[in-house]
Enzyme design. Structure first.
Site, PDB file in Angstrom:
ATOM      1  N   PHE A 216       0.893  -1.066   0.320  1.00 30.25           N
ATOM      2  CA  PHE A 216      -0.152  -0.058  -0.299  1.00 30.25           C
ATOM      3  C   PHE A 216       0.798   1.167  -0.029  1.00 30.25           C
ATOM      4  CE2 PHE A 216      -2.851   3.259   1.609  1.00 30.25           C
ATOM      5  CZ  PHE A 216      -4.055   2.847   0.942  1.00 30.25           C
TER       6      PHE A 216
ATOM      7  N   ASP B  19       2.373  -4.763   8.617  1.00 35.93           N
ATOM      8  CA  ASP B  19       0.505  -4.151   8.376  1.00 35.93           C
ATOM      9  C   ASP B  19      -0.568  -5.624   8.340  1.00 35.93           C
ATOM     10  OD1 ASP B  19      -1.208  -2.804   7.682  1.00 35.93           O
ATOM     11  OD2 ASP B  19      -0.461  -0.915   6.549  1.00 35.93           O
TER      12      ASP B  19
ATOM     13  N   TYR C 137     -11.138   1.183  10.536  1.00 40.96           N
ATOM     14  CA  TYR C 137     -12.655   1.555  10.279  1.00 40.96           C
ATOM     15  C   TYR C 137     -12.453   0.062   8.708  1.00 40.96           C
ATOM     16  CZ  TYR C 137      -8.572   3.624   6.977  1.00 40.96           C
ATOM     17  OH  TYR C 137      -7.656   3.689   6.387  1.00 40.96           O
ATOM     18  N   LYS C 138     -11.285  -0.776   8.572  1.00 40.23           N
ATOM     19  CA  LYS C 138     -11.441  -1.619   7.454  1.00 40.23           C
ATOM     20  C   LYS C 138     -12.387  -3.296   8.035  1.00 40.23           C
ATOM     21  CE  LYS C 138      -8.284  -0.271   4.499  1.00 40.23           C
ATOM     22  NZ  LYS C 138      -6.311  -0.147   4.419  1.00 40.23           N
TER      23      LYS C 138
ATOM     24  N   ARG D 298     -11.793  -5.259  -7.637  1.00 44.29           N
ATOM     25  CA  ARG D 298     -12.031  -5.370  -6.007  1.00 44.29           C
ATOM     26  C   ARG D 298     -13.261  -6.209  -5.098  1.00 44.29           C
ATOM     27  NH1 ARG D 298      -8.141  -2.707  -1.342  1.00 44.29           N
ATOM     28  NH2 ARG D 298     -10.296  -1.718  -1.886  1.00 44.29           N
TER      29      ARG D 298
HETATM   30  C1  LIG Z   1      -5.523   1.402   4.487  1.00 45.99           C
HETATM   31  C2  LIG Z   1      -4.373   1.047   4.946  1.00 45.99           C
HETATM   32  C3  LIG Z   1      -3.351   1.820   5.029  1.00 45.99           C
HETATM   33  C4  LIG Z   1      -3.776   3.496   5.903  1.00 45.99           C
HETATM   34  O1  LIG Z   1      -3.443   4.403   6.314  1.00 45.99           O
HETATM   35  P1  LIG Z   1      -4.403   5.034   7.099  1.00 45.99           P
HETATM   36  O2  LIG Z   1      -2.945   5.921   7.644  1.00 45.99           O
HETATM   37  O3  LIG Z   1      -5.039   5.475   8.045  1.00 45.99           O
HETATM   38  O4  LIG Z   1      -4.688   6.200   5.831  1.00 45.99           O
HETATM   39  C5  LIG Z   1      -2.360   1.813   5.359  1.00 45.99           C
HETATM   40  N1  LIG Z   1      -1.575   0.632   5.315  1.00 45.99           N
HETATM   41  C6  LIG Z   1      -2.273  -0.609   4.414  1.00 45.99           C
HETATM   42  C7  LIG Z   1      -1.908  -1.170   4.015  1.00 45.99           C
HETATM   43  C8  LIG Z   1      -4.112   0.179   4.416  1.00 45.99           C
HETATM   44  O5  LIG Z   1      -4.665  -1.382   3.603  1.00 45.99           O
END
Ligand SMILES: *Cc1c(COP(=O)(O)O)cnc(C)c1O
Length: 424
Positions: free
Chosen positions: A129, A198, A223-224, A383
């Site tokens: 990401f 992560d 939030y996921k 997705r």
């Molecule tokens: C969704 C996601 C993020 C989100 O980071 P925020 O700081 O909450 O915007 C970070 N890393 C991964 C791998 C994600 O899927």
């Protein structure tokens, strides 16, 4: 061939089917985007309203003690710990995933600077990401280190004596491919490399056992799959073996050992509490707690193991139905078929029209999302996230039926489905 009747029968036998009642699901929607923003728990509006009207409105500043506000990051962190194989007192819910990554990478870099200063590389995956890569890139600049990006098949060969840290997302956000956390961590440790994981697409989605895997650092998203609500705090975990070794650099007063002594010098709190920075968002933490509670409600039915079985059954069914019913329309599969290598999402590829097909599906009430490719190795992705708490087998049938119709009618080619929005 699996029929709609078969799917209805699977729902009838599903021991987790009643958990759907814990959510407020919009009418006529099949929501396959819980991997991006989880559905609202039915308990959340009243809980948030209570924090606002009673705790804030009436109890005001006394709430820090009386309503447990001060300890909320630890309280919610302890609940998340149950989902990720962490001990009580080793997780805090705080800040964003990006900010928490900054803290743990900084701490890991401090450890390496002391123990193995000749190691100057951070290794990650090119398709990680982007925010993870940006934070690592910025820290590498600051510390005179180098970020090395590899494809998954080249990872093992890249773990050399120059590498300080291996930073990976456990379940890839684009493909849904999952690493074997214990095996990868062991391989890194064998080369003297620290691991940062992560869990954005893992916590609440797949069983995770940080302690058993002997991971070093982990962050994840609220939030996921944790269903906490837009922008709620993320979480951070540090192996107790490292937790007290260094400060993290965002050394705010909420990470101080005795913040209400108001001393001019910083003395870090023991353990994970030092990973807090400033005053924490109580309204958001209350919403996040409602979200985490929806997952803990599954503990009576077998918890993450039961959720995982259903998730795999749902994603298997989706793959099978797409291949049976949408054949000949140019769809490919980016997600591994192998269960051990799959998270809780299925990603389809198509050379043309992936964005527009997703938009046409959304117009029909099937909500997935689109992730752009790079024009090369990584293709455009349609997705679909499967949250076994509220998605059923007939939902899968109906989603594939809509996809089939969108492809057969070519309605995705209409101009309104081809206009790009800011958020895809
Ligand atoms: C969704 C996601 C993020 C989100 O980071 P925020 O700081 O909450 O915007 C970070 N890393 C991964 C791998 C994600 O899927």
């Amino acid at each position: 061939m699996t029929t709609q009747q078969d799917c209805i029968a699977l729902d009838a036998q599903d021991p987790l089917r009643d958990l759907r009642k814990l959510f407020t699901l919009p009418e006529a929607t099949i929501y396959l985007d819980g991997n991006s923003l989880g559905v609202m728990p039915a308990a959340a509006p009243a809980r948030v309203a209570d924090v606002v009207t009673r705790e804030w409105g009436t109890d005001l500043i006394q709430s820090w003690n009386k309503n447990g506000w001060f300890a909320m990051p630890q309280k919610v962190g302890d609940k998340i710990a149950r989902l990720i194989g962490a001990a009580p007192g080793t997780v805090v819910a705080t800040d964003s995933t990006s900010v928490n990554l900054f803290k743990v990478l900084s701490a890991a870099m401090n450890i390496v600077a002391t123990d193995a200063p000749q190691r100057k590389q951070i290794v990650s995956e090119r398709s990680n990401f982007p925010t993870d890569l940006y934070i690592a890139e910025a820290l590498c600049k600051q510390h005179g280190m180098e970020l090395v990006l590899v494809e998954p098949e080249d990872m093992a060969a890249s773990l050399t004596a120059n590498v300080a840290i291996l930073m990976l997302t456990h379940v890839n956000y684009r493909t849904g491919a999952m690493h074997n956390m214990a095996a990868v961590t062991a391989a890194a440790h064998a080369e003297g490399i620290l691991t940062v994981w992560d869990l954005a697409h893992s916590a609440g989605a797949v069983p995770v056992d940080l302690n058993q895997a002997r991971a070093d650092f982990a962050v994840g998203c609220g939030y996921k799959y944790l269903n906490g609500g837009p922008g709620v705090p993320a979480f951070v975990w540090v192996n107790t073996q490292h937790a007290d070794r260094f400060w993290q650099p965002l050394a705010g007063w909420w990470g101080h050992a005795t913040p209400f002594d108001f001393t001019p010098d910083y003395r870090p709190a023991p353990g994970i509490t030092r990973y807090q920075c400033g005053t924490q968002p109580m309204i958001s933490l209350a919403a996040l707690e409602c979200g985490v509670d929806t997952l803990l409600a599954a503990e009576a039915q077998g918890g993450m193991a039961a959720l995982r079985s259903k998730s795999l059954a749902l994603t298997d069914l989706f793959i099978q139905l797409v291949e049976e019913r949408c054949a000949g329309h140019g769809l490919g599969l980016a997600t591994p078929r192998e269960h051990a290598q799959r998270g809780s999402q299925v990603c389809l590829t198509r050379d043309e029209g992936a964005y527009a097909i997703v938009q046409a599906l959304i117009a029909r009430g099937v909500v997935g999302d689109f992730r752009a490719g790079d024009g090369g190795l990584h293709k455009d992705i349609l997705r679909f996230g499967f949250t076994p708490l509220y998605i059923g087998f007939e939902d899968v049938w109906n989603a594939v039926e809509q996809l089939k119709q969108v492809l057969e009618t070519a309605e995705w080619q209409r101009p309104e489905f081809n206009r790009k929005h800011a958020v895809t």
